[in-house]
Design a protein around this motif. Structure first.
Motif, mmCIF file in Angstrom:
data_model
loop_
_atom_site.group_PDB
_atom_site.id
_atom_site.type_symbol
_atom_site.label_atom_id
_atom_site.label_comp_id
_atom_site.label_asym_id
_atom_site.label_seq_id
_atom_site.Cartn_x
_atom_site.Cartn_y
_atom_site.Cartn_z
ATOM 1 N N ARG A 126 0.818 -1.221 0.000
ATOM 2 C CA ARG A 126 0.000 0.000 0.000
ATOM 3 C C ARG A 126 0.856 1.278 0.000
ATOM 4 N NH1 ARG A 126 -5.205 1.639 -1.179
ATOM 5 N NH2 ARG A 126 -5.636 3.576 -0.096
ATOM 6 N N LYS A 148 -7.131 -3.306 6.168
ATOM 7 C CA LYS A 148 -7.115 -1.989 6.798
ATOM 8 C C LYS A 148 -6.642 -2.053 8.252
ATOM 9 C CE LYS A 148 -10.543 0.241 3.864
ATOM 10 N NZ LYS A 148 -11.912 0.773 3.744
ATOM 11 N N SER A 152 -3.328 -0.185 9.473
ATOM 12 C CA SER A 152 -3.382 0.782 10.568
ATOM 13 C C SER A 152 -2.336 0.457 11.639
ATOM 14 C CB SER A 152 -4.796 0.758 11.168
ATOM 15 O OG SER A 152 -4.831 1.547 12.326
ATOM 16 N N ARG A 155 1.202 1.218 10.276
ATOM 17 C CA ARG A 155 1.489 2.661 10.193
ATOM 18 C C ARG A 155 1.760 3.238 11.589
ATOM 19 N NH1 ARG A 155 -3.151 4.289 5.670
ATOM 20 N NH2 ARG A 155 -1.824 3.973 3.839
ATOM 21 N N PHE A 162 8.992 8.005 15.563
ATOM 22 C CA PHE A 162 9.173 9.452 15.616
ATOM 23 C C PHE A 162 8.523 10.098 16.833
ATOM 24 C CE2 PHE A 162 8.796 7.976 11.227
ATOM 25 C CZ PHE A 162 10.105 8.217 10.815
ATOM 26 N N PHE B 11 -5.780 8.371 7.959
ATOM 27 C CA PHE B 11 -4.610 7.668 7.406
ATOM 28 C C PHE B 11 -4.128 6.594 8.378
ATOM 29 C CE2 PHE B 11 0.071 7.367 7.106
ATOM 30 C CZ PHE B 11 0.208 6.928 5.805
ATOM 31 N N PHE B 12 -4.009 6.970 9.667
ATOM 32 C CA PHE B 12 -3.499 5.990 10.643
ATOM 33 C C PHE B 12 -4.530 4.922 10.998
ATOM 34 C CE2 PHE B 12 -0.196 9.217 11.219
ATOM 35 C CZ PHE B 12 0.913 8.385 11.076
ATOM 36 N N ALA B 13 -5.787 5.184 10.655
ATOM 37 C CA ALA B 13 -6.811 4.148 10.855
ATOM 38 C C ALA B 13 -6.860 3.195 9.651
ATOM 39 C CB ALA B 13 -8.171 4.809 11.065
ATOM 40 N N GLY B 14 -6.093 3.538 8.627
ATOM 41 C CA GLY B 14 -6.052 2.675 7.434
ATOM 42 C C GLY B 14 -7.250 2.873 6.522
ATOM 43 N N ASN B 15 -7.921 4.017 6.658
ATOM 44 C CA ASN B 15 -9.160 4.221 5.904
ATOM 45 C C ASN B 15 -9.061 5.223 4.757
ATOM 46 O OD1 ASN B 15 -10.807 2.380 7.292
ATOM 47 N ND2 ASN B 15 -11.015 3.807 9.010
ATOM 48 N N THR B 16 -7.896 5.779 4.532
ATOM 49 C CA THR B 16 -7.769 6.735 3.422
ATOM 50 C C THR B 16 -7.689 5.977 2.089
ATOM 51 O OG1 THR B 16 -5.427 6.726 4.017
ATOM 52 C CG2 THR B 16 -6.661 8.727 4.548
ATOM 53 N N ASN B 17 -8.190 6.639 1.050
ATOM 54 C CA ASN B 17 -8.011 6.035 -0.286
ATOM 55 C C ASN B 17 -6.710 6.569 -0.899
ATOM 56 O OD1 ASN B 17 -8.571 8.567 -1.468
ATOM 57 N ND2 ASN B 17 -10.782 8.147 -1.457
ATOM 58 N N LEU B 18 -6.346 6.049 -2.071
ATOM 59 C CA LEU B 18 -5.058 6.437 -2.678
ATOM 60 C C LEU B 18 -5.003 7.935 -2.989
ATOM 61 C CD1 LEU B 18 -4.216 3.485 -5.141
ATOM 62 C CD2 LEU B 18 -3.109 4.023 -2.969
ATOM 63 N N GLU B 21 -4.279 9.823 0.183
ATOM 64 C CA GLU B 21 -2.877 9.600 0.568
ATOM 65 C C GLU B 21 -1.936 10.448 -0.284
ATOM 66 O OE1 GLU B 21 -2.433 5.297 0.584
ATOM 67 O OE2 GLU B 21 -4.040 5.154 2.056
ATOM 68 N N ALA B 38 3.330 14.709 13.775
ATOM 69 C CA ALA B 38 3.616 13.430 14.462
ATOM 70 C C ALA B 38 4.377 12.444 13.571
ATOM 71 C CB ALA B 38 2.321 12.807 14.968
ATOM 72 N N GLY B 39 5.339 12.959 12.836
ATOM 73 C CA GLY B 39 6.175 12.063 12.037
ATOM 74 C C GLY B 39 5.597 11.677 10.694
ATOM 75 N N LYS B 42 7.713 12.758 7.659
ATOM 76 C CA LYS B 42 8.907 11.915 7.468
ATOM 77 C C LYS B 42 8.530 10.565 6.862
ATOM 78 C CE LYS B 42 11.909 13.876 10.973
ATOM 79 N NZ LYS B 42 12.478 13.731 12.322
ATOM 80 N N MET B 43 7.458 10.012 7.394
ATOM 81 C CA MET B 43 7.007 8.704 6.874
ATOM 82 C C MET B 43 6.674 8.789 5.393
ATOM 83 S SD MET B 43 4.375 7.150 9.658
ATOM 84 C CE MET B 43 3.729 5.871 8.622
ATOM 85 N N THR B 45 7.436 11.094 3.180
ATOM 86 C CA THR B 45 8.596 11.441 2.342
ATOM 87 C C THR B 45 9.437 10.186 2.096
ATOM 88 O OG1 THR B 45 8.616 13.606 3.381
ATOM 89 C CG2 THR B 45 10.586 12.998 2.163
ATOM 90 N N TYR B 47 8.436 7.082 2.169
ATOM 91 C CA TYR B 47 7.731 6.142 1.288
ATOM 92 C C TYR B 47 7.939 6.502 -0.185
ATOM 93 C CZ TYR B 47 5.115 4.244 5.293
ATOM 94 O OH TYR B 47 4.761 3.645 6.462
#
Lengths: 165, 167
Positions: A126, A148, A152, A155, A162, B11-18, B21, B38-39, B42-43, B45, B47
């Motif tokens: 992903r 998902k 999650s 991630r 960090f 995004f951190f819940a894994g629910n965003t689409n492409l 993102e 919260a980082g 960096k993450m 960038t 990726y």
């Protein structure tokens, strides 16, 4: 499918295949060997490839299965992760090291490598390869919800690099 | 960027689409040091860079194609066919050389001269035979019938005589 067609339609996936192999196996040399093995497998079933709808998903599924077989056969995942976790601990103690982009990439790679295999696969497909959920489902055999959840968790673990003091 | 915080949480819940993102990646590539990210910057960038990384060596394609050609059954059968043809051609060549070297040559040596021409050779052979039998022919002509036995010789067939004792 002849050799020319194979080069055009299948070989172009080499970098994606190699990166997935790299994140699953943990080093370039083994990733390259696995990538070559994947292509030889694909070549042996070249006539069946004509009816494959999503070549990328098909090739990445073969890659994942092959890498998992290798990991199981060598039983080295635990050993590798122990070494990686140790290395990450050292890095986390020294936040100044993380300022350089080279170090940042290295730390993130190691953090990905330290994830459980399912999370590692999902985050690679992903966040690095930019695949849709339905493609990841085809590759991993997981449903979208499970993907998902794993994404999650993965991630958040990477973010912890960090945020944790 | 509107609802940045909500999008980061998503995004951190894994629910965003492409698409979402991509929006986040674009935003944080320009705002690399927001205190609340919260980082994430960096993450994301990292990726982007990791997605461009090459794992394979430069000669990967060449090595792979060589292996594919070797493993290709069609190529293998061509190799076999060509090998077979080469072997067959070599055998034919060897047999040819043997045959020609074994062939008997037709010639006649007449008075120390060798004649390879077949017609001439046969002509000289006839001539030699005629010369050899010429004295014999002369001898036959000089033979005279024995007196008193002239009628006793009755020809019965060509080349043979029957002696009649009844007379």
């Amino acid at each position: 499918m002849d050799l020319k067609q194979f080069e055009i339609e299948v070989l172009l996936l080499k970098d994606k295949i190699a990166r997935l192999a790299f994140y699953l196996l943990g080093n370039n040399e083994e990733a390259e060997d696995a990538t070559q093995e994947v292509f030889l497998k694909l070549w042996h079933i070249k006539d069946e490839l004509e009816v494959v709808d999503n070549m990328q998903a098909f090739a990445l599924r073969i890659t994942r299965n092959l890498c998992l077989d290798k990991i199981r056969a060598q039983n080295r995942r635990l050993q590798k992760n122990e070494a990686i976790e140790e290395s990450l601990k050292e890095r986390a103690d020294n936040p100044h090291e993380q300022t350089e982009i080279r170090d940042l990439l290295s730390v993130i790679k190691k953090q990905i490598a330290a994830l459980p295999e399912t999370q590692r696969t999902v985050i690679t497909l992903r966040d690095i390869e930019g695949l849709e959920f339905d493609e990841i489902a085809e590759i991993t055999g997981m449903n979208e919800n499970a993907i998902k959840v794993n994404l999650s968790r993965a991630r958040k673990k990477i973010r912890s690099l960090f945020t944790e003091k | 960027m509107k609802n940045k915080k909500a999008l980061v949480d998503k995004f951190f819940a894994g629910n965003t689409n492409l698409h979402e993102e991509q929006m986040l990646k674009k935003h944080f590539s320009k705002h690399t040091s927001e205190p609340t990210d919260a980082g994430v910057s960096k993450m994301l960038t990292a990726y982007t860079t990791l997605a461009q990384e090459k794992v394979l060596s430069n000669n990967f394609d060449k090595a792979l194609m060589a292996k594919i050609r070797v493993s290709n059954p069609k190529t293998r059968s061509y190799v076999w066919h060509w090998s077979s043809l080469s072997i067959a051609a070599s055998l034919l060549f060897a047999v040819g050389i043997f045959t020609f070297s074994e062939k008997k040559e037709a010639y006649v040596i007449e008075q120390g001269v060798r004649y390879d021409d077949m017609e001439k050779a046969v002509g000289y052979a006839d001539k030699a035979i005629n010369e050899a039998i010429a004295p014999l022919k002369l001898s036959m002509q000089s033979l005279q019938p024995i007196k008193g036995l002239e009628g006793a010789l009755i020809p019965v067939s060509k080349g043979a005589l029957l002696i009649d004792n009844s007379k």
